[in-house]
Write a protein that holds these residues in place. Structure first.
Motif, PDB file in Angstrom:
ATOM      1  N   SER A 115       0.792  -1.226   0.000  1.00  0.00           N
ATOM      2  CA  SER A 115       0.000   0.000   0.000  1.00  0.00           C
ATOM      3  C   SER A 115       0.824   1.276   0.000  1.00  0.00           C
ATOM      4  N   HIS A 116       2.081   1.189  -0.470  1.00  0.00           N
ATOM      5  CA  HIS A 116       2.887   2.384  -0.697  1.00  0.00           C
ATOM      6  C   HIS A 116       2.975   3.266   0.545  1.00  0.00           C
ATOM      7  N   GLY A 117       3.115   2.627   1.708  1.00  0.00           N
ATOM      8  CA  GLY A 117       3.236   3.389   2.940  1.00  0.00           C
ATOM      9  C   GLY A 117       1.918   3.816   3.549  1.00  0.00           C
ATOM     10  N   LYS A 118       0.809   3.513   2.860  1.00  0.00           N
ATOM     11  CA  LYS A 118      -0.500   3.888   3.373  1.00  0.00           C
ATOM     12  C   LYS A 118      -1.118   2.705   4.115  1.00  0.00           C
ATOM     13  N   THR A 119      -2.031   3.015   5.015  1.00  0.00           N
ATOM     14  CA  THR A 119      -2.796   1.973   5.678  1.00  0.00           C
ATOM     15  C   THR A 119      -4.158   1.912   5.006  1.00  0.00           C
ATOM     16  N   ILE A 120      -4.358   0.895   4.181  1.00  0.00           N
ATOM     17  CA  ILE A 120      -5.591   0.753   3.430  1.00  0.00           C
ATOM     18  C   ILE A 120      -6.185  -0.606   3.759  1.00  0.00           C
ATOM     19  N   ASP A 121      -7.390  -0.607   4.275  1.00  0.00           N
ATOM     20  CA  ASP A 121      -8.036  -1.843   4.677  1.00  0.00           C
ATOM     21  C   ASP A 121      -8.065  -2.829   3.515  1.00  0.00           C
ATOM     22  N   PHE A 122      -7.499  -4.026   3.731  1.00  0.00           N
ATOM     23  CA  PHE A 122      -7.403  -4.996   2.645  1.00  0.00           C
ATOM     24  C   PHE A 122      -8.779  -5.521   2.249  1.00  0.00           C
ATOM     25  N   GLY A 123      -9.676  -5.669   3.223  1.00  0.00           N
ATOM     26  CA  GLY A 123     -11.023  -6.109   2.900  1.00  0.00           C
ATOM     27  C   GLY A 123     -11.728  -5.134   1.985  1.00  0.00           C
ATOM     28  N   GLU A 124     -11.486  -3.846   2.203  1.00  0.00           N
ATOM     29  CA  GLU A 124     -12.064  -2.806   1.346  1.00  0.00           C
ATOM     30  C   GLU A 124     -11.464  -2.888  -0.052  1.00  0.00           C
ATOM     31  N   GLN A 125     -10.158  -3.150  -0.123  1.00  0.00           N
ATOM     32  CA  GLN A 125      -9.523  -3.334  -1.424  1.00  0.00           C
ATOM     33  C   GLN A 125     -10.159  -4.495  -2.192  1.00  0.00           C
ATOM     34  N   VAL A 126     -10.367  -5.603  -1.493  1.00  0.00           N
ATOM     35  CA  VAL A 126     -10.940  -6.787  -2.130  1.00  0.00           C
ATOM     36  C   VAL A 126     -12.336  -6.485  -2.658  1.00  0.00           C
ATOM     37  N   GLU A 127     -13.134  -5.771  -1.877  1.00  0.00           N
ATOM     38  CA  GLU A 127     -14.491  -5.423  -2.307  1.00  0.00           C
ATOM     39  C   GLU A 127     -14.463  -4.602  -3.595  1.00  0.00           C
ATOM     40  N   VAL A 128     -13.596  -3.592  -3.629  1.00  0.00           N
ATOM     41  CA  VAL A 128     -13.489  -2.737  -4.813  1.00  0.00           C
ATOM     42  C   VAL A 128     -12.945  -3.535  -5.999  1.00  0.00           C
ATOM     43  N   PHE A 129     -11.980  -4.376  -5.739  1.00  0.00           N
ATOM     44  CA  PHE A 129     -11.389  -5.228  -6.775  1.00  0.00           C
ATOM     45  C   PHE A 129     -12.451  -6.124  -7.405  1.00  0.00           C
ATOM     46  N   GLN A 130     -13.244  -6.785  -6.580  1.00  0.00           N
ATOM     47  CA  GLN A 130     -14.257  -7.700  -7.087  1.00  0.00           C
ATOM     48  C   GLN A 130     -15.329  -6.972  -7.883  1.00  0.00           C
ATOM     49  N   ARG A 131     -15.717  -5.800  -7.434  1.00  0.00           N
ATOM     50  CA  ARG A 131     -16.733  -5.031  -8.172  1.00  0.00           C
ATOM     51  C   ARG A 131     -16.217  -4.659  -9.557  1.00  0.00           C
ATOM     52  N   GLN A 132     -14.947  -4.338  -9.642  1.00  0.00           N
ATOM     53  CA  GLN A 132     -14.383  -3.981 -10.933  1.00  0.00           C
ATOM     54  C   GLN A 132     -14.221  -5.208 -11.831  1.00  0.00           C
ATOM     55  N   LEU A 133     -13.878  -6.345 -11.245  1.00  0.00           N
ATOM     56  CA  LEU A 133     -13.827  -7.584 -12.018  1.00  0.00           C
ATOM     57  C   LEU A 133     -15.192  -7.901 -12.616  1.00  0.00           C
ATOM     58  N   GLU A 134     -16.227  -7.740 -11.824  1.00  0.00           N
ATOM     59  CA  GLU A 134     -17.582  -8.006 -12.296  1.00  0.00           C
ATOM     60  C   GLU A 134     -17.967  -7.064 -13.424  1.00  0.00           C
ATOM     61  N   LEU A 135     -17.555  -5.802 -13.303  1.00  0.00           N
ATOM     62  CA  LEU A 135     -17.847  -4.836 -14.364  1.00  0.00           C
ATOM     63  C   LEU A 135     -17.101  -5.198 -15.644  1.00  0.00           C
ATOM     64  N   ALA A 136     -15.866  -5.624 -15.498  1.00  0.00           N
ATOM     65  CA  ALA A 136     -15.079  -6.030 -16.654  1.00  0.00           C
ATOM     66  C   ALA A 136     -15.730  -7.205 -17.378  1.00  0.00           C
ATOM     67  N   LYS A 137     -16.218  -8.164 -16.623  1.00  0.00           N
ATOM     68  CA  LYS A 137     -16.889  -9.311 -17.230  1.00  0.00           C
ATOM     69  C   LYS A 137     -18.174  -8.878 -17.935  1.00  0.00           C
ATOM     70  N   GLU A 138     -18.905  -8.000 -17.292  1.00  0.00           N
ATOM     71  CA  GLU A 138     -20.153  -7.518 -17.882  1.00  0.00           C
ATOM     72  C   GLU A 138     -19.907  -6.789 -19.199  1.00  0.00           C
ATOM     73  N   LEU A 139     -18.877  -5.936 -19.219  1.00  0.00           N
ATOM     74  CA  LEU A 139     -18.587  -5.117 -20.402  1.00  0.00           C
ATOM     75  C   LEU A 139     -17.616  -5.790 -21.371  1.00  0.00           C
ATOM     76  N   GLU A 140     -17.140  -6.978 -21.012  1.00  0.00           N
ATOM     77  CA  GLU A 140     -16.179  -7.719 -21.823  1.00  0.00           C
ATOM     78  C   GLU A 140     -14.929  -6.890 -22.105  1.00  0.00           C
ATOM     79  N   LYS A 141     -14.367  -6.370 -21.030  1.00  0.00           N
ATOM     80  CA  LYS A 141     -13.133  -5.599 -21.093  1.00  0.00           C
ATOM     81  C   LYS A 141     -11.999  -6.382 -20.425  1.00  0.00           C
ATOM     82  N   PRO A 142     -10.794  -6.292 -20.963  1.00  0.00           N
ATOM     83  CA  PRO A 142      -9.661  -6.880 -20.244  1.00  0.00           C
ATOM     84  C   PRO A 142      -9.350  -6.061 -19.001  1.00  0.00           C
TER      85      PRO A 142
END
Length: 310
Positions: A115-142
Motif C-alpha cells: 500500500s505504498h506506505g498507506k494503511t488501506i483496509d485490505f477487505g475494502e480493497q478486495v471489495e473494490v477489486f471484485q466489483r471492478q472484475l464483475e464490471l469487466a466481465k459484464e462489459l467484456e473488457k480486459p
C-alpha cells in the motif's frame, strides 16, 4: 546486456502494455515523451488511469494521441478516496471510450498489502477489486491488475470469480514461477517491466521460462520502474522535486541519459531496455520477442481486431 534505445531500435515495433503518462510528474511533457518513444519503435501505449481525479486526463490523451490506448480504473492506493458514485463514473468513462481497457488500478484493479506506505483496509480493497472484475466481465473488457504481496489472495479471487471473457493482465509481474501455471490457466497474461531488474536473475529467469510465450507482454510502467542495470544508457526524465510546480519542468525528453540531482523518472523509450533484458534471460532474439509481445498485447487489448474470448 541491454542497449540504449534510439532510432536504430525502430526496426522493431513494441507495445507498452502499462504506463501512466498522465502522471502529474510528467504530464506536461507527455507529448514529447510519446513522440520520442514512437520514433524508437513504440507503436502503442496502454495509459492507465488510477482514480477519478485522472480519468479525464487519460481520456483526453487518448483523443489527442492515436497511439494511446486509454484505460480506466481505481488503483488500490486510491480506494479510500473514491466517491460514492465512482462505479457510475467508471462505467461512463468506459462507455464513452469503447476501445478502452479496464485499467490495472481499476480496475487498478488491484490488491496491495504494501500500500505504498498507506494503511488501506485490505477487505475494502478486495471489495473494490471484485466489483471492478464483475464490471469487466459484464462489459467484456480486459483488466490490468496491480498486485503486491497478495498473489495468493489474487489467485483465489480469480478462481472464484472467473473465467474472464477478455483476459487479465498482471502488470509488472514479480510473482513466483510456481504460480504462473495456475494464473495462466485462468487466462492471465504476464507483463514485464524494469522492476524485473531488481529480482535475482536466476529467479527471474526461472519465472520467465514458466510463462507461456503467447502470454508475455512488455511495459515500462513509466514514470516509475526505471530499470536498474549496470553499463546501460537509460533515457530518463529529470524532475526537480524542490520545485512545487513539477508539471511545468522544461526538459529535452528526447536526449538519452539526462541526469538530475534530484529525481530521475522512467521514459517510455526504456521499453527497449526491458526488451533486451527479458530476451537475454529467455535466450531469445530481441526482434522475435518484440514481435511476439506486440502480437500478444494487440490480442489482449483488441487493438486492432475483434475480442478474443478466453
Amino acid at each position: 546486456m541491454a542497449k540504449a534505445p534510439g532510432r536504430a531500435a525502430s526496426a522493431v515495433r513494441l507495445f507498452d502494455a502499462h504506463c501512466h503518462l498522465q502522471d502529474p510528474r510528467i504530464s506536461a511533457v507527455a507529448p514529447s515523451l510519446i513522440r520520442a518513444a514512437t520514433d524508437s519503435g513504440v507503436a502503442r501505449f496502454a495509459v492507465n488511469g488510477t482514480s477519478e481525479k485522472d480519468w479525464h486526463l487519460v481520456k483526453q490523451m487518448g483523443q489527442e494521441h492515436p497511439a494511446v490506448v486509454p484505460c480506466f480504473g481505481l488503483h488500490p492506493w486510491w480506494v479510500p478516496e473514491r466517491s460514492p458514485d465512482w462505479m457510475d463514473s467508471l462505467r461512463q468513462f468506459l462507455s464513452e471510450t469503447p476501445e478502452a481497457a479496464v485499467g490495472e488500478s481499476v480496475m487498478q484493479i488491484g490488491l496491495d498489502k504494501g500500500s505504498h506506505g498507506k494503511t488501506i483496509d485490505f477487505g475494502e480493497q478486495v471489495e473494490v477489486f471484485q466489483r471492478q472484475l464483475e464490471l469487466a466481465k459484464e462489459l467484456e473488457k480486459p483488466v490490468s491488475v496491480h498486485c503486491v504481496r497478495a498473489f495468493g489472495d489474487l489467485l483465489e479471487i480469480l478462481k472464484r470469480t472467473g473465467p474472464f471473457p477478455s483476459g487479465v493482465l498482471l502488470h509488472s509481474y514479480l510473482g513466483s514461477a510456481e504460480m504462473v501455471l495456475g494464473l495462466a490457466n485462468l487466462g492471465c497474461y504476464f507483463s514485464l517491466s524494469g522492476f524485473l531488474t531488481g529480482m535475482k536473475s536466476t529467479k527471474a529467469k526461472k519465472m520467465l521460462k514458466a510463462i507461456p510465450l503467447d502470454r508475455i507482454l512488455l511495459e515500462t510502467d513509466a514514470p516509475d520502474a526505471l530499470p536498474k542495470l549496470d553499463n546501460v544508457s537509460l533515457v530518463t526524465v529529470p524532475v526537480d522535486t524542490s520545485d512545487a510546480d513539477t508539471e511545468k519542468c522544461d526538459i529535452d525528453s528526447t536526449s538519452p541519459a539526462i541526469s538530475s540531482s534530484n529525481e530521475s523518472l522512467n521514459h517510455p523509450s526504456n521499453i527497449h531496455i526491458v526488451l533486451s533484458y527479458v530476451a537475454s534471460l529467455l535466450e531469445m532474439p530481441e526482434a522475435e520477442l518484440a514481435e511476439l509481445s506486440y502480437k500478444n498485447a494487440s490480442k489482449l487489448f483488441s487493438y486492432p481486431g475483434s475480442k478474443v474470448h478466453l
